[in-house]
Each structure stands twice: as C-alpha cells, then as structure tokens.
Design a protein around this motif. Structure first.
Motif, PDB file in Angstrom:
ATOM      1  N   TRP A  55       1.003  -0.852  -0.081  1.00 46.58           N
ATOM      2  CA  TRP A  55      -0.217  -0.054  -0.056  1.00 46.58           C
ATOM      3  C   TRP A  55       1.226   1.432   0.339  1.00 46.58           C
ATOM      4  N   VAL A  61      -2.313   4.001  -5.864  1.00 47.30           N
ATOM      5  CA  VAL A  61      -3.466   3.080  -6.131  1.00 47.30           C
ATOM      6  C   VAL A  61      -4.439   3.807  -6.120  1.00 47.30           C
ATOM      7  N   CYS A  71     -10.118  -1.153   2.824  1.00 45.59           N
ATOM      8  CA  CYS A  71      -9.208   0.104   2.785  1.00 45.59           C
ATOM      9  C   CYS A  71      -9.085   0.659   4.137  1.00 45.59           C
ATOM     10  N   VAL A  80      -4.318   8.051  -3.817  1.00 46.75           N
ATOM     11  CA  VAL A  80      -5.050   6.897  -3.860  1.00 46.75           C
ATOM     12  C   VAL A  80      -6.384   7.887  -3.953  1.00 46.75           C
ATOM     13  N   ALA A 101      -9.207   8.910  -0.158  1.00 45.22           N
ATOM     14  CA  ALA A 101      -8.889   9.086  -1.154  1.00 45.22           C
ATOM     15  C   ALA A 101      -9.092  10.395  -1.869  1.00 45.22           C
TER      16      ALA A 101
END
Length: 370
Positions: A55, A61, A71, A80, A101
């Motif tokens: 990660w 990601v 997650c 992210v 995110a």
C-alpha cells in the motif's frame, strides 16, 4: 525501431513503478488494467486489502468501491483514487473520506483524466524541463550552431538534455552532431504522434549523440509535420525534466508556432550588421506574439561598429551576450565535431554562462542524459 508508446499503443513496462489496483470485481480490474496499459504501465492487481508495505510503496492506488471499507484502516497516503460504481450512491463519498481518497472517479467519464494520472505517477512527475528556443535573426545567423552548442554544453555539465530540430530546411542537427548515420527515430517516424507520449520511451528511441538525445530530420522529402505531433513530442520531452533545446526556423509554420508556445526562453541570434538588425526586428515581432522571454545573442564584430548592447537595445530585447568568432569551427563540423565541443571556445563559454544563469544545479536537475 519501434516508436515510443502513446495512449493507443499499450505496452508493459515492468521497469517502471507499478500502480496498485485493489478490487474484487473482475470487470473493474480488467478495465483499469487496460487503462494502465494505455498509459504504458503494468499494474499489480489485488483482490483484497493489500499488505501495508504494498500500500505505501505503490506510486498510485486505484481502489474499487467494493473494497473501500476493507482499506479504510490502512495509513493515510497521497495518490489514492476511489472508483465509484453507482453515480446515484451518495454514500461513496463517505467511503472516500474513510479511505483517504483524493478523488472519486466514475468510468468511462473520467478515463482520459485517469490515464494521464497513471502516466504521471509511473513516469515520475518532477519539474518540467527548461525549454530554450533558438532563432536566427537572418539566414545564416548561426542559430543551429548555437542550439547544438547549448545542448552539447548542457550534456557535458551533466544535465539531462534533448535537442529538437524544428527547422526542416536546416540540413539536420544530427549532421552538426556528427551522427547522421546513427540509429534512432527522426521526425518522419513521429509525424503521426498524437496524445500523450512517454518521455522515457521517446528518449530511448532517439539517437544518443554526445550524451544527449537528438530529434532531427532524415534525408527524405518529408518537410512538414502536423502541429499535433510537435505538441506531443515537446510535451513528452518537457516531462523528463532537465533541458530541451529547440532549433526554430525564421519563418514559423504551424508546427514551429506550436513549438514556440512551449518555449520558456528564446535566444535570437543576430549578426552585428544593419541588414541583420532589420531582418531580426521582424523575426522578433513574430516570436514575441507567442512568448514573453526573448533575448538577443549578438555575433560580433560587425562591419559598421555597432556594439552588441546597441543591437539588443534597438531590437527592444534583453541582452543575453555576444558571440565572437570561433577559429576552426567550420573545420570541426566537417570532421564530425559538433559546435560547443571546444570547452574553452567562445561558444562553450557563452553557453556555460547562460546555463549557469537559467538552469538549476545538476543535482537538483536529476543528473545526466538518459
């Protein structure tokens, strides 16, 4: 030799950092894998929450909404992206906050944006290259000679350097570099380029001459390229960082005009003579319509006693410096030795001083040519 990859030319590049795809949905994984391939990247795909090291080490990601909750306990990190499935599901924004995110994306609407984001992450995004355009104030002023000397001097100093020949009637900068028979792509091979090119792939596909990457013309009848190709090639070159030197024609076609749009600093080479001053004034007027930083480089001495500073002042340009004659330059070129190769010559001294002024130190610029 193959052309550098574009958005329409998928290829695996395992040597690059690999983006991480996290989803248990096979169709989402397949779709994201295809987008990665179009960006010239090969991803790692996991069907469950990744180990912490995986990660943290991935350059980017991409999480499917089906695994967002799993997650959410992982450490916060940049890069992210959460792939939403249902536009009407407002709770996706809550899951995005929990997983940290940066963006919530919905495909296919965000596909073009995502492709660029993947390419940036895997190719490496640092400072853009300083792009210097060199123009002649009149025919035979020595613009190609200065462009070549700038690139040679920069590469010798350890800067990552690309030399781009935007003048189809200039005879070819590969000839000035003594590499006209060297393997590598020339402009006709890249004329169909559109969209995003990989900067690393472009550099590998070009001839490497004197420690720099050089894009020139071949000896065919091809004398024009579409402006879209120039835009794609220069954008890729700039993303690599370091220095890009562009040799520009005096009369700007559509491709050369596009090149000027990406130039940071322009150098106008002007012999210290009245007729050259009149011609250079017109060239400068055309160039300043597309750029703000245009400087005069004056070749001295002149026949009528005009000083270099007076030439620059009459043109209304900043004075970048003067270039006295360099003995043996013509013979060097005939022997395959490029301008700027004499480290103590007037050309190399001017180029070193200019580069010291405009370029960051080599350590910050990322090292030598690739």
């Amino acid at each position: 030799m193959s052309t550098p990859t574009t958005d329409s030319q998928p290829t695996g590049r395992p040597a690059q950092p690999r983006p991480l795809i996290v989803t248990g949905d096979a169709s989402v994984a397949e779709h994201l894998t295809r987008i990665c391939a179009a960006a010239g990247a090969e991803p790692d795909v996991l069907g469950d929450a990744p180990p912490r090291a995986t990660w943290e080490n991935a350059p980017l990601v991409l999480i499917g909404d089906d695994l967002a909750e799993r997650c959410s306990g992982l450490p916060r990190r940049p890069g992210v992206l959460l792939l939403g499935i249902d536009l009407d599901d407002g709770s996706v924004w809550v899951r995005a906050v929990r997983v940290g995110a940066e963006h919530v994306l919905f495909l296919p609407d965000a596909q073009a944006w995502l492709l660029d984001r993947i390419a940036d992450a895997t190719e490496g995004v640092g400072p853009s290259a300083l792009t210097v355009g060199v123009l002649g104030g009149r025919g035979g002023a020595g613009a190609s000679t200065l462009a070549c000397a700038l690139a040679v001097t920069a590469a010798r100093a350890g800067h990552r350097t690309m030399l781009v020949d935007a003048d189809p009637l200039g005879g070819g900068l590969d000839v000035l570099l003594g590499g006209e028979t060297s393997d590598g792509l020339r402009w006709p091979d890249l004329a169909a380029s559109r969209g995003r090119l990989s900067g690393a792939e472009l550099a590998k596909a070009l001839p490497e001459l004197r420690g720099l990457s050089a894009l020139s013309w071949d000896r065919s009848d091809c004398l024009t390229i579409p402006p879209e190709a120039m835009q794609s090639v220069l954008a890729a070159a700039r993303r690599r960082g370091g220095l890009v030197v562009v040799d520009l024609p005096r009369q700007l076609d559509a491709a050369a005009a596009q090149a000027l749009e990406q130039v940071d600093t322009g150098l106008l080479v002007v012999p210290a003579e009245l007729r050259a001053l009149a011609a250079a004034d017109r060239v400068a007027a055309a160039a300043r319509m597309r750029m703000t930083d245009l400087r005069a480089v004056v070749r001295t001495p002149g026949p009528v006693g005009l000083t270099a500073v007076e030439i620059a002042r009459n043109l209304g340009l900043a004075f970048a410096g003067e270039l006295p004659p360099e003995p043996g330059l013509g013979l060097d070129v005939e022997r395959g030795l490029p301008p700027g190769v004499r480290e103590r010559g007037p050309l190399a001294r001017f180029c070193s001083g200019f580069l010291d002024e405009v370029m960051p130190p080599v350590a910050a610029a990322g090292g030598g040519a690739l």
